[in-house]
Structures are given as structure tokens and as C-alpha cells.
Design a protein around this motif. Structure first.
Motif, short mmCIF file in Angstrom:
data_model
loop_
_atom_site.label_atom_id
_atom_site.label_comp_id
_atom_site.label_asym_id
_atom_site.label_seq_id
_atom_site.Cartn_x
_atom_site.Cartn_y
_atom_site.Cartn_z
N LEU A 1 28.29 36.26 29.15
CA LEU A 1 29.53 36.87 29.78
C LEU A 1 29.85 36.13 31.00
CD1 LEU A 1 30.35 40.25 29.72
CD2 LEU A 1 30.83 39.07 31.83
N LEU A 2 28.96 35.78 32.08
CA LEU A 2 29.16 35.28 33.23
C LEU A 2 29.92 33.92 33.10
CD1 LEU A 2 26.31 36.67 35.33
CD2 LEU A 2 28.49 37.86 35.03
N ALA A 3 28.86 33.02 32.26
CA ALA A 3 29.79 31.84 32.04
C ALA A 3 30.98 31.72 31.46
CB ALA A 3 28.60 31.04 31.19
N GLY A 4 31.21 32.53 30.24
CA GLY A 4 32.49 32.47 29.77
C GLY A 4 33.53 32.91 30.79
N ALA A 5 33.32 33.87 31.69
CA ALA A 5 34.35 34.16 32.60
C ALA A 5 34.64 33.09 33.70
CB ALA A 5 33.80 35.39 33.28
N PHE A 6 33.53 32.44 34.00
CA PHE A 6 33.60 31.37 34.94
C PHE A 6 34.43 30.25 34.36
CE2 PHE A 6 31.60 27.47 36.94
CZ PHE A 6 32.05 27.70 37.99
N TYR A 7 34.22 29.98 33.06
CA TYR A 7 34.91 28.67 32.50
C TYR A 7 36.11 29.16 32.44
CZ TYR A 7 35.83 25.41 28.81
OH TYR A 7 36.42 24.38 27.85
N LEU A 8 36.58 30.22 32.16
CA LEU A 8 38.17 30.70 31.98
C LEU A 8 38.75 30.47 33.47
CD1 LEU A 8 38.00 33.22 29.18
CD2 LEU A 8 38.83 31.01 29.04
N CYS B 1 44.08 39.38 33.87
CA CYS B 1 45.40 39.79 34.55
C CYS B 1 45.14 40.24 35.87
CB CYS B 1 45.99 40.92 33.80
SG CYS B 1 44.89 42.19 33.20
N THR B 2 43.92 39.96 36.58
CA THR B 2 43.29 40.13 37.78
C THR B 2 43.58 39.07 38.84
OG1 THR B 2 41.89 41.87 36.95
CG2 THR B 2 41.54 41.24 39.08
N PRO B 3 44.30 39.25 39.76
CA PRO B 3 44.16 38.09 41.02
C PRO B 3 42.65 37.75 41.27
CG PRO B 3 45.61 39.81 41.53
CD PRO B 3 44.96 40.39 40.37
N TYR B 4 42.33 36.78 41.80
CA TYR B 4 41.15 36.06 41.78
C TYR B 4 41.01 34.85 42.87
CZ TYR B 4 42.21 32.55 38.59
OH TYR B 4 42.69 31.35 37.68
N PRO B 5 40.12 34.76 43.40
CA PRO B 5 39.95 33.56 44.55
C PRO B 5 39.85 32.22 43.67
CG PRO B 5 38.04 34.75 44.53
CD PRO B 5 38.85 35.31 43.77
N LYS C 1 37.91 28.98 47.55
CA LYS C 1 38.46 28.67 48.53
C LYS C 1 39.44 29.83 49.07
CE LYS C 1 37.74 24.15 48.67
NZ LYS C 1 37.20 23.54 50.06
N ASN C 2 40.29 29.81 50.22
CA ASN C 2 41.05 30.66 50.67
C ASN C 2 42.49 30.65 50.08
OD1 ASN C 2 41.87 33.12 52.09
ND2 ASN C 2 42.71 31.91 53.94
N LEU C 3 42.47 30.96 48.75
CA LEU C 3 43.51 30.87 48.03
C LEU C 3 43.41 31.79 46.76
CD1 LEU C 3 46.51 29.52 47.58
CD2 LEU C 3 45.33 27.67 46.12
N LYS C 4 44.14 32.67 46.88
CA LYS C 4 44.05 33.78 45.60
C LYS C 4 45.13 33.48 44.57
CE LYS C 4 42.83 38.11 46.10
NZ LYS C 4 42.70 39.34 46.56
#
Length: 413
Positions: free
Chosen positions: A75-82, A321-325, A335-338
Motif C-alpha cells: 500500500l505504501l509503495a502504491g501510494a508513493f508511486y501515484l 483528492c487530498t492536498p499533499y507535499p 519540498k515546500n510546495l503543496k
């Protein structure tokens, strides 16, 4: 939810509370995920991603075929990939504007582009934790929405130079569009309202404050850049009205794609017009190359980016659908960019609307509901010129109003 990360098998084994094990040798009593190699690899490489299912939802990469795990995929790798847009770092054939094609994405190829799959995985994981360990102390979030606009051209005729209007008259005459030439003349002689001047109508329906955001194009004229004269009184008057009501961001022109110089020049220009700082951006034509296009934004102090989506296909480009860095794979650091992903753009609705307006509304409703189901942030993108066009069989403005109404109905459907 408070948490602690440990790399000690002994320490983790002695822990008495809820525990998530990310190892090929699971901790007894934990919820276990068998890791793939993705989060441990140093290089950015293409590798096969087996797609499976978890609770009826697509899941990847599948890892538990040879290991006993509570969760059958990484799950962690799949989320990271996307969310990192890993696939956009890999070799691919861009479209004519240099953009990543939605048809190249793993989400489109496997039929989950229209669902925020990462948020769904997170909810399913939270449910598994609750079932195994009882109530957690996870923080509850609420559904939110943002209506956003790209102001590519503030007016159809007003605020343009004499040369552009003369050329406009000539084009209308050569193409026998005499009604268009007549309307231009009436607008320029103050006998009619500019066709794009629908601002007062929008002021009556748009949510106030930060729930509505306008991205302003102030770049010079070009093949793909058609803004009016940014020094004209009509343009400055509109910008003043917008900035007094809503949050304002920059809409960098087509040529800022990979140019620090052009971006900084346009940002300085917009800040001077507004008399206030600007912290948000969305690229014109969504023309971006990840991660290179983000570097100019970060260096200029931009902290919010709204280009994460596809112009011609609704859905969730980054799987959420969630803002993320923003996480830079080249530097292996956040980075400091959401990043604020959007779910739908009016352009992608047009062909559907022409064929069947009800089908377009059903699509919008479906996207709003899947975001509500995970208490996410629903972002839509609109343009003045599309909304202002007259169509005999449908109204894009009506779809905008109904989209806003769907989002106002708080909570899950």
C-alpha cells in the motif's frame, strides 16, 4: 494519529499497542504489509506492477503471494508511486504541448482514474486498524470543495489593442461571421456588454473567500496566450473586483513551462497589479513537466500548485483528492510546495455535455460523491469563455451551478 517509526524488530516485538509491520518478517500481533522494492530502490526504474484487488478495489503492487500478510499489496509503495508521479519521470511520449497523456497512466489503463484510490486505501487501512486494535485516535476530517477559474482572457473584445481588434474584424469578415463583427463593434462603442462579462452573474453563485480561487494570466500575447491588455482599465477593474472577493493565484503563460525568467517576470507583474503577495499557481494549458516545472515555482516562493489533473479526462491524476507535499524523486526529499489535485475541468465536460447534458451531470455527481465518501477536497476548474458561450441545447453555467450545489450538500451521500 500519533505514531513512531522503528527499524528494530526487537523493539517493535516488545511494543504492546497497535502496530503496523512493513517487513517480509511480520511482527506477531501486527497488521502486516509485505514491502516491494520500490521504496528501497535508489534509481528511478521501470518495473512490472501487478494489479490485484483489496476489498473490491484495485490494489498494487501485489506482494503477498509468497508471504503471509494482512494486506496483500504494498500500500505504501502504491501510494508513493501515484502521488510522486513516478510514472511521469519514466520515458513516455508526451502530447503536442509536452504534457503527460492520461492514456499513459496506470490509473487509466487499469480503470481507476475516476476514484481517489489512495484515500480509499487509507480508509480501508483505518478500518482494519480499528477492527484489530479498537478505536484509534485518528483525526477526523470533513469534506471540502474549491471552485477554481483560469482567467485566460478576461474579455472577448474589450481591453484589446487596436491591432488585435482590426485583425478580429478582418477574420470575422473573411469567415463570413458578420454577427460576430457586429457584436465586436457594439461592445467597442459601448452599445452592448462584452460576451465574456458574466462576472456579476458569477458573483451571485460562487462561494465566498478561499472556497473560490481565480488564477490570473498576465503573460504577453502569443499563439496559445490570448489575454487582453493587462494595463487596460477594463482588465484592472475586473481584477480589483475578483481580488476583493476571492483568493487569487497566478496562471503562468504557455511559455513559462520551463522558464524561470518568464515565470518571475509574470509573477512580479501580477503582484504589482494586485498590490499583494501571490502564493498559488496553475499552469496555462496545464503545461508542466514534473519535476522541472515546479522548480521555478519553489524558487519564486509559490507554496500551492493546482495543475494536478488532466485537461481532457476527469479523474484523479495522482490517485488522491487530498492536498499533499511535492516529493522530488531526483533529490529524494519533500519540498515546500503543496499539490492540490483537481477532479474535473469544464473542457473535459464539453463533449459529454453536447451529447447528453444529463450524462455530464451524472459524471460530476459521481466524482463529488466519491470525494465525499472519503471526506476529501473536491476541486473543479472552469473558464469564462466556455461558460459565456451560448448553446441551444445545454448550459455549462447551469452545470457549474449544480456542481456548487452538490458540494454545498455537506457530508456523504
Amino acid at each position: 494519529m500519533p505514531y513512531r517509526i522503528s527499524s528494530s524488530y526487537t523493539e517493535a516485538s516488545d511494543y504492546k499497542g497497535p502496530i503496523l509491520s512493513y517487513d517480509k518478517q511480520p511482527i506477531p500481533g501486527s497488521i502486516s504489509i509485505c514491502p516491494s522494492s520500490l521504496l528501497f530502490d535508489k534509481a528511478i526504474t521501470s518495473f512490472p506492477l501487478e494489479i490485484g484487488e483489496w476489498h473490491g478495489m484495485p490494489a498494487f503492487p501485489i506482494t503477498s503471494s509468497n508471504h503471509k500478510s494482512d494486506i496483500p499489496f504494498d500500500l505504501l509503495a502504491g501510494a508513493f508511486y501515484l502521488v510522486t508521479r513516478y510514472e511521469e519521470y519514466l520515458p513516455h511520449k508526451p502530447d503536442k504541448h509536452g504534457r503527460f497523456r492520461f492514456t499513459n497512466s496506470i490509473a487509466y489503463k487499469n480503470g481507476f482514474l475516476e476514484i481517489p484510490i489512495i484515500d480509499i486505501w487509507a480508509h480501508q487501512l483505518a478500518a482494519a486498524i480499528k477492527e484489530k486494535f479498537g478505536n484509534s485516535h485518528s483525526k477526523h476530517r470533513s469534506f471540502t470543495s474549491q471552485v477554481t477559474f483560469d482567467l485566460d482572457s478576461a474579455f472577448a473584445f474589450k481591453g484589446k489593442s487596436i491591432v488585435r481588434n482590426v485583425l478580429g474584424f478582418a477574420k470575422s469578415a473573411l469567415s463570413l461571421e458578420f454577427s460576430n463583427a457586429k457584436m465586436r463593434l457594439m461592445v467597442l462603442t459601448n452599445k452592448a456588454k462584452d460576451p465574456f462579462d458574466i462576472y456579476d452573474e458569477l458573483f451571485g453563485i460562487l462561494p465566498a473567500g478561499k472556497a473560490t480561487k481565480w488564477f490570473i494570466h498576465v503573460g504577453s500575447w502569443g499563439k496559445y496566450d490570448k489575454q487582453v491588455n493587462t494595463r487596460s482599465a477594463s482588465f484592472l477593474n475586473v481584477i480589483n473586483k475578483l481580488s476583493s472577493r476571492y483568493s487569487i493565484g497566478i496562471h503562468p503563460s504557455y511559455k513559462t513551462y520551463l522558464s524561470d525568467e518568464y515565470f518571475r517576470s509574470e509573477l512580479t507583474k501580477l503582484v504589482d497589479i494586485l498590490g499583494q503577495a501571490v502564493s498559488a499557481s496553475r499552469f496555462h494549458y496545464l503545461r508542466q513537466s514534473i519535476p522541472y516545472s515546479y522548480y521555478s515555482l519553489i524558487r519564486a516562493g509559490i507554496t500551492q500548485e493546482y495543475s494536478m489533473g488532466y485537461a481532457d479526462k476527469p479523474g484523479f491524476r495522482a490517485g488522491t483528492c487530498t492536498p499533499y507535499p511535492f516529493f522530488d524523486l531526483f533529490e529524494n526529499t519533500s519540498k515546500n510546495l503543496k499539490i492540490f489535485p483537481f477532479a474535473i475541468m469544464d473542457k473535459s465536460l464539453l463533449n459529454i455535455v453536447r451529447y447528453d447534458p444529463n450524462q455530464a451531470l451524472e459524471l460530476v455527481n459521481r466524482l463529488v460523491q466519491v470525494v465525499k465518501n472519503v471526506n476529501g477536497n473536491f476541486v473543479s476548474v472552469w473558464h469564462i469563455d466556455y461558460l459565456a458561450r451560448n448553446h441551444s441545447d445545454f448550459s455549462l453555467m447551469e452545470i457549474l451551478e449544480k456542481t456548487i450545489e452538490m458540494c454545498r450538500n455537506e457530508g456523504k451521500a
